[in-house]
Structure formats: structure tokens, C-alpha cells
Write a protein that holds these residues in place. Structure first.
Motif, PDB file in Angstrom:
ATOM      1  N   GLU A  13       0.858  -1.179   0.000  1.00 36.56           N
ATOM      2  CA  GLU A  13       0.000   0.000   0.000  1.00 36.56           C
ATOM      3  C   GLU A  13       0.896   1.232   0.000  1.00 36.56           C
ATOM      4  O   GLU A  13       1.826   1.325   0.799  1.00 36.56           O
ATOM      5  CB  GLU A  13      -0.890   0.009   1.246  1.00 36.56           C
ATOM      6  N   PHE A  14       0.620   2.154  -0.894  1.00 39.94           N
ATOM      7  CA  PHE A  14       1.374   3.401  -0.990  1.00 39.94           C
ATOM      8  C   PHE A  14       0.464   4.540  -0.534  1.00 39.94           C
ATOM      9  O   PHE A  14      -0.668   4.645  -1.005  1.00 39.94           O
ATOM     10  CB  PHE A  14       1.834   3.659  -2.428  1.00 39.94           C
ATOM     11  N   ARG A  15       0.975   5.374   0.376  1.00 38.21           N
ATOM     12  CA  ARG A  15       0.217   6.492   0.923  1.00 38.21           C
ATOM     13  C   ARG A  15       1.065   7.755   0.884  1.00 38.21           C
ATOM     14  O   ARG A  15       2.157   7.774   1.446  1.00 38.21           O
ATOM     15  CB  ARG A  15      -0.084   6.192   2.380  1.00 38.21           C
ATOM     16  N   SER A  16       0.569   8.809   0.269  1.00 33.60           N
ATOM     17  CA  SER A  16       1.285  10.083   0.285  1.00 33.60           C
ATOM     18  C   SER A  16       0.970  10.817   1.577  1.00 33.60           C
ATOM     19  O   SER A  16      -0.195  10.970   1.948  1.00 33.60           O
ATOM     20  CB  SER A  16       0.865  10.952  -0.896  1.00 33.60           C
ATOM     21  N   ILE A  17       2.017  11.263   2.245  1.00 32.90           N
ATOM     22  CA  ILE A  17       1.883  12.023   3.492  1.00 32.90           C
ATOM     23  C   ILE A  17       2.788  13.240   3.349  1.00 32.90           C
ATOM     24  O   ILE A  17       4.000  13.153   3.562  1.00 32.90           O
ATOM     25  CB  ILE A  17       2.278  11.179   4.717  1.00 32.90           C
ATOM     26  N   GLY A  18       2.189  14.341   2.953  1.00 33.04           N
ATOM     27  CA  GLY A  18       2.992  15.539   2.719  1.00 33.04           C
ATOM     28  C   GLY A  18       3.974  15.314   1.585  1.00 33.04           C
ATOM     29  O   GLY A  18       3.593  14.931   0.489  1.00 33.04           O
ATOM     30  N   ARG A  19       5.248  15.532   1.877  1.00 35.22           N
ATOM     31  CA  ARG A  19       6.292  15.348   0.862  1.00 35.22           C
ATOM     32  C   ARG A  19       6.947  13.971   0.957  1.00 35.22           C
ATOM     33  O   ARG A  19       8.016  13.750   0.402  1.00 35.22           O
ATOM     34  CB  ARG A  19       7.340  16.452   1.016  1.00 35.22           C
ATOM     35  N   GLN A  20       6.290  13.064   1.673  1.00 35.59           N
ATOM     36  CA  GLN A  20       6.801  11.704   1.820  1.00 35.59           C
ATOM     37  C   GLN A  20       5.767  10.698   1.325  1.00 35.59           C
ATOM     38  O   GLN A  20       4.586  11.008   1.229  1.00 35.59           O
ATOM     39  CB  GLN A  20       7.113  11.392   3.281  1.00 35.59           C
ATOM     40  N   VAL A  21       6.239   9.499   1.044  1.00 38.89           N
ATOM     41  CA  VAL A  21       5.364   8.385   0.694  1.00 38.89           C
ATOM     42  C   VAL A  21       5.617   7.280   1.705  1.00 38.89           C
ATOM     43  O   VAL A  21       6.762   6.917   1.971  1.00 38.89           O
ATOM     44  CB  VAL A  21       5.646   7.855  -0.731  1.00 38.89           C
ATOM     45  N   GLN A  22       4.541   6.777   2.286  1.00 39.35           N
ATOM     46  CA  GLN A  22       4.645   5.634   3.189  1.00 39.35           C
ATOM     47  C   GLN A  22       4.278   4.394   2.382  1.00 39.35           C
ATOM     48  O   GLN A  22       3.267   4.380   1.682  1.00 39.35           O
ATOM     49  CB  GLN A  22       3.691   5.772   4.369  1.00 39.35           C
ATOM     50  N   VAL A  23       5.117   3.370   2.493  1.00 45.91           N
ATOM     51  CA  VAL A  23       4.849   2.095   1.831  1.00 45.91           C
ATOM     52  C   VAL A  23       4.651   1.062   2.925  1.00 45.91           C
ATOM     53  O   VAL A  23       5.512   0.886   3.786  1.00 45.91           O
ATOM     54  CB  VAL A  23       6.017   1.653   0.918  1.00 45.91           C
ATOM     55  N   ILE A  24       3.507   0.408   2.902  1.00 50.43           N
ATOM     56  CA  ILE A  24       3.219  -0.650   3.865  1.00 50.43           C
ATOM     57  C   ILE A  24       3.271  -1.973   3.105  1.00 50.43           C
ATOM     58  O   ILE A  24       2.635  -2.114   2.063  1.00 50.43           O
ATOM     59  CB  ILE A  24       1.839  -0.456   4.512  1.00 50.43           C
ATOM     60  N   ALA A  25       4.054  -2.910   3.622  1.00 49.47           N
ATOM     61  CA  ALA A  25       4.170  -4.233   3.017  1.00 49.47           C
ATOM     62  C   ALA A  25       3.704  -5.261   4.037  1.00 49.47           C
ATOM     63  O   ALA A  25       4.125  -5.229   5.190  1.00 49.47           O
ATOM     64  CB  ALA A  25       5.613  -4.510   2.612  1.00 49.47           C
ATOM     65  N   MET A  26       2.814  -6.166   3.604  1.00 45.60           N
ATOM     66  CA  MET A  26       2.301  -7.191   4.498  1.00 45.60           C
ATOM     67  C   MET A  26       2.406  -8.553   3.841  1.00 45.60           C
ATOM     68  O   MET A  26       2.023  -8.727   2.677  1.00 45.60           O
ATOM     69  CB  MET A  26       0.838  -6.923   4.853  1.00 45.60           C
ATOM     70  N   ASP A  27       2.943  -9.521   4.597  1.00 41.92           N
ATOM     71  CA  ASP A  27       3.033 -10.896   4.136  1.00 41.92           C
ATOM     72  C   ASP A  27       1.669 -11.550   4.337  1.00 41.92           C
ATOM     73  O   ASP A  27       1.151 -11.572   5.459  1.00 41.92           O
ATOM     74  CB  ASP A  27       4.113 -11.648   4.916  1.00 41.92           C
ATOM     75  N   ALA A  28       1.078 -12.048   3.274  1.00 44.93           N
ATOM     76  CA  ALA A  28      -0.271 -12.609   3.340  1.00 44.93           C
ATOM     77  C   ALA A  28      -0.351 -13.861   4.212  1.00 44.93           C
ATOM     78  O   ALA A  28      -1.334 -14.073   4.915  1.00 44.93           O
ATOM     79  CB  ALA A  28      -0.776 -12.922   1.939  1.00 44.93           C
ATOM     80  N   ALA A  29       0.673 -14.680   4.194  1.00 44.62           N
ATOM     81  CA  ALA A  29       0.640 -15.945   4.924  1.00 44.62           C
ATOM     82  C   ALA A  29       0.794 -15.762   6.434  1.00 44.62           C
ATOM     83  O   ALA A  29       0.173 -16.466   7.216  1.00 44.62           O
ATOM     84  CB  ALA A  29       1.712 -16.880   4.398  1.00 44.62           C
ATOM     85  N   THR A  30       1.623 -14.810   6.859  1.00 39.20           N
ATOM     86  CA  THR A  30       1.907 -14.652   8.287  1.00 39.20           C
ATOM     87  C   THR A  30       1.216 -13.454   8.917  1.00 39.20           C
ATOM     88  O   THR A  30       1.077 -13.393  10.127  1.00 39.20           O
ATOM     89  CB  THR A  30       3.421 -14.487   8.521  1.00 39.20           C
TER      90      THR A  30
END
Length: 75
Positions: A13-30
Motif C-alpha cells: 500500500e502506498f500512501r502520500s503524506i505531505g512530501r513523503q510516501v509511506q509504503v506498507i508491506a504485508m506478508d499474506a501468509a503470516t
């Protein structure tokens, strides 16, 4: 078609927060999740690579903490 998560499947998931981008990565199995931040000027490919590598390292740490080579569980 199965709704069970595949081993190695990662949700991003990519989220823009001001002048930054937050990337959230989640392992589906765990269900293990990590986040990483980068400037909006960074390429999505680079941010994706960083988040996936961070997730892989976190999964390795969970396995080491459990003392086994198998997949960690959240139960």
C-alpha cells in the motif's frame, strides 16, 4: 479458486503524506507488516524494493526468535 493466501504473497500500500510516501508491506501468509518512508521524488519501484526487503528481514528475525526455520505464526 482458493481464498487462502499463498506463501510469498505480499500486499503493498502506498500512501502520500505531505512530501513523503509511506509504503506498507504485508506478508499474506503470516500477517507480518512493516512500513517504510521515502520522498515523493523516489521511484515507486525503489520504495517497493525497500519495503519488501524490510519485510523479508522482519520475517527472518521472527523465524530466528522462534528458533526454527519454519514460518512464524501469530497465534
Amino acid at each position: 479458486m482458493s481464498r487462502e493466501p499463498n506463501s510469498g504473497e505480499i500486499y503493498l500500500e502506498f500512501r502520500s503524506i505531505g512530501r513523503q510516501v509511506q509504503v506498507i508491506a504485508m506478508d499474506a501468509a503470516t500477517g507480518i507488516e512493516v512500513s517504510a518512508f521515502g520522498p515523493t521524488s523516489a521511484s515507486q519501484t525503489d520504495l517497493k524494493r525497500i519495503a519488501i526487503r524490510k519485510l523479508q528481514r522482519r520475517i527472518e528475525q521472527e523465524r530466528e526468535a522462534a528458533g526454527t526455520g519454519s514460518d512464524p505464526t501469530l497465534y
